[in-house]
Design a protein around this motif. Sequence first.
Motif, PDB file in Angstrom:
ATOM      1  N   GLY A 119      33.518  40.901  46.144  1.00  0.00           N
ATOM      2  CA  GLY A 119      33.014  39.702  45.353  1.00  0.00           C
ATOM      3  C   GLY A 119      32.791  40.196  43.803  1.00  0.00           C
ATOM      4  N   GLN A 120      32.476  41.427  43.630  1.00  0.00           N
ATOM      5  CA  GLN A 120      32.313  41.896  42.272  1.00  0.00           C
ATOM      6  C   GLN A 120      33.656  42.285  41.742  1.00  0.00           C
ATOM      7  OE1 GLN A 120      30.078  45.430  43.732  1.00  0.00           O
ATOM      8  NE2 GLN A 120      28.398  44.642  42.622  1.00  0.00           N
ATOM      9  N   ILE A 121      34.550  42.615  42.372  1.00  0.00           N
ATOM     10  CA  ILE A 121      35.778  42.814  42.098  1.00  0.00           C
ATOM     11  C   ILE A 121      36.658  41.315  41.374  1.00  0.00           C
ATOM     12  CG2 ILE A 121      38.275  43.663  42.374  1.00  0.00           C
ATOM     13  CD1 ILE A 121      37.168  45.780  43.946  1.00  0.00           C
ATOM     14  N   LEU A 122      36.045  40.544  42.252  1.00  0.00           N
ATOM     15  CA  LEU A 122      36.856  39.236  41.855  1.00  0.00           C
ATOM     16  C   LEU A 122      36.077  38.691  40.717  1.00  0.00           C
ATOM     17  CD1 LEU A 122      36.952  37.427  45.544  1.00  0.00           C
ATOM     18  CD2 LEU A 122      39.027  38.441  43.972  1.00  0.00           C
ATOM     19  N   LEU A 123      34.924  38.722  40.532  1.00  0.00           N
ATOM     20  CA  LEU A 123      33.984  38.443  39.338  1.00  0.00           C
ATOM     21  C   LEU A 123      34.517  39.008  38.129  1.00  0.00           C
ATOM     22  CD1 LEU A 123      31.813  36.595  38.129  1.00  0.00           C
ATOM     23  CD2 LEU A 123      30.217  38.623  38.526  1.00  0.00           C
ATOM     24  N   THR A 124      34.893  40.308  38.180  1.00  0.00           N
ATOM     25  CA  THR A 124      35.091  41.064  37.182  1.00  0.00           C
ATOM     26  C   THR A 124      36.784  40.643  36.594  1.00  0.00           C
ATOM     27  OG1 THR A 124      34.036  43.055  37.818  1.00  0.00           O
ATOM     28  CG2 THR A 124      35.697  43.552  36.235  1.00  0.00           C
ATOM     29  N   ALA A 125      37.525  40.499  37.469  1.00  0.00           N
ATOM     30  CA  ALA A 125      38.815  39.955  37.240  1.00  0.00           C
ATOM     31  C   ALA A 125      38.739  38.535  36.648  1.00  0.00           C
ATOM     32  CB  ALA A 125      39.826  39.752  38.458  1.00  0.00           C
ATOM     33  N   ALA A 126      37.815  37.584  36.952  1.00  0.00           N
ATOM     34  CA  ALA A 126      37.653  36.253  36.297  1.00  0.00           C
ATOM     35  C   ALA A 126      37.125  36.621  34.985  1.00  0.00           C
ATOM     36  CB  ALA A 126      36.818  35.445  37.098  1.00  0.00           C
ATOM     37  N   LEU A 127      36.334  37.206  34.766  1.00  0.00           N
ATOM     38  CA  LEU A 127      35.869  37.528  33.289  1.00  0.00           C
ATOM     39  C   LEU A 127      36.736  38.192  32.499  1.00  0.00           C
ATOM     40  CD1 LEU A 127      32.110  38.962  34.246  1.00  0.00           C
ATOM     41  CD2 LEU A 127      32.645  36.755  33.365  1.00  0.00           C
ATOM     42  N   GLU A 128      37.343  39.059  32.871  1.00  0.00           N
ATOM     43  CA  GLU A 128      38.441  39.652  32.100  1.00  0.00           C
ATOM     44  C   GLU A 128      39.436  38.535  31.720  1.00  0.00           C
ATOM     45  OE1 GLU A 128      39.980  42.924  34.382  1.00  0.00           O
ATOM     46  OE2 GLU A 128      38.331  44.212  33.979  1.00  0.00           O
ATOM     47  N   ALA A 129      39.890  37.765  32.566  1.00  0.00           N
ATOM     48  CA  ALA A 129      40.741  36.819  32.362  1.00  0.00           C
ATOM     49  C   ALA A 129      40.250  36.056  31.425  1.00  0.00           C
ATOM     50  CB  ALA A 129      41.267  36.192  33.643  1.00  0.00           C
ATOM     51  N   ALA A 130      39.074  35.459  31.591  1.00  0.00           N
ATOM     52  CA  ALA A 130      38.343  34.376  30.872  1.00  0.00           C
ATOM     53  C   ALA A 130      38.386  35.117  29.298  1.00  0.00           C
ATOM     54  CB  ALA A 130      36.804  33.954  31.080  1.00  0.00           C
TER      55      ALA A 130
END
Length: 107
Positions: A20-31
């Motif tokens: 979940g932390q990796i998914l959140l990080t990927a979403a924030l980087e993409a944003a």
Amino acid sequence: MWRLSWAGFTERRIAGFRRGQILLTAALEAAVIAVIGFVLGSVAAAGTLVAMAGTAISITGSPTVGVPWSLAAWLGAVCLAVTALTGVSAAWMATRRSPVSLLAARE
């Protein structure tokens, strides 16, 4: 230059990040990438609008350039959502297998 990579996700898993932390990080980087792109695109469009307004002033005497702000906001929100969804889906696919199996030596 920063880039999302399969190995980067694996390294984060090995370092102790939960999925979940990796998914959140990927979403924030993409944003962040989407917002930077939207800001740079807006700056480029503003230069065009200034030139159009200058031309309109020289021809008609008044600037007749209108900006559809609601369309710009809607477009920005859609681009942000699509970019974040793409980043999360890539991270989701990259973290399906266990990190140890991804780091195993292959011949």
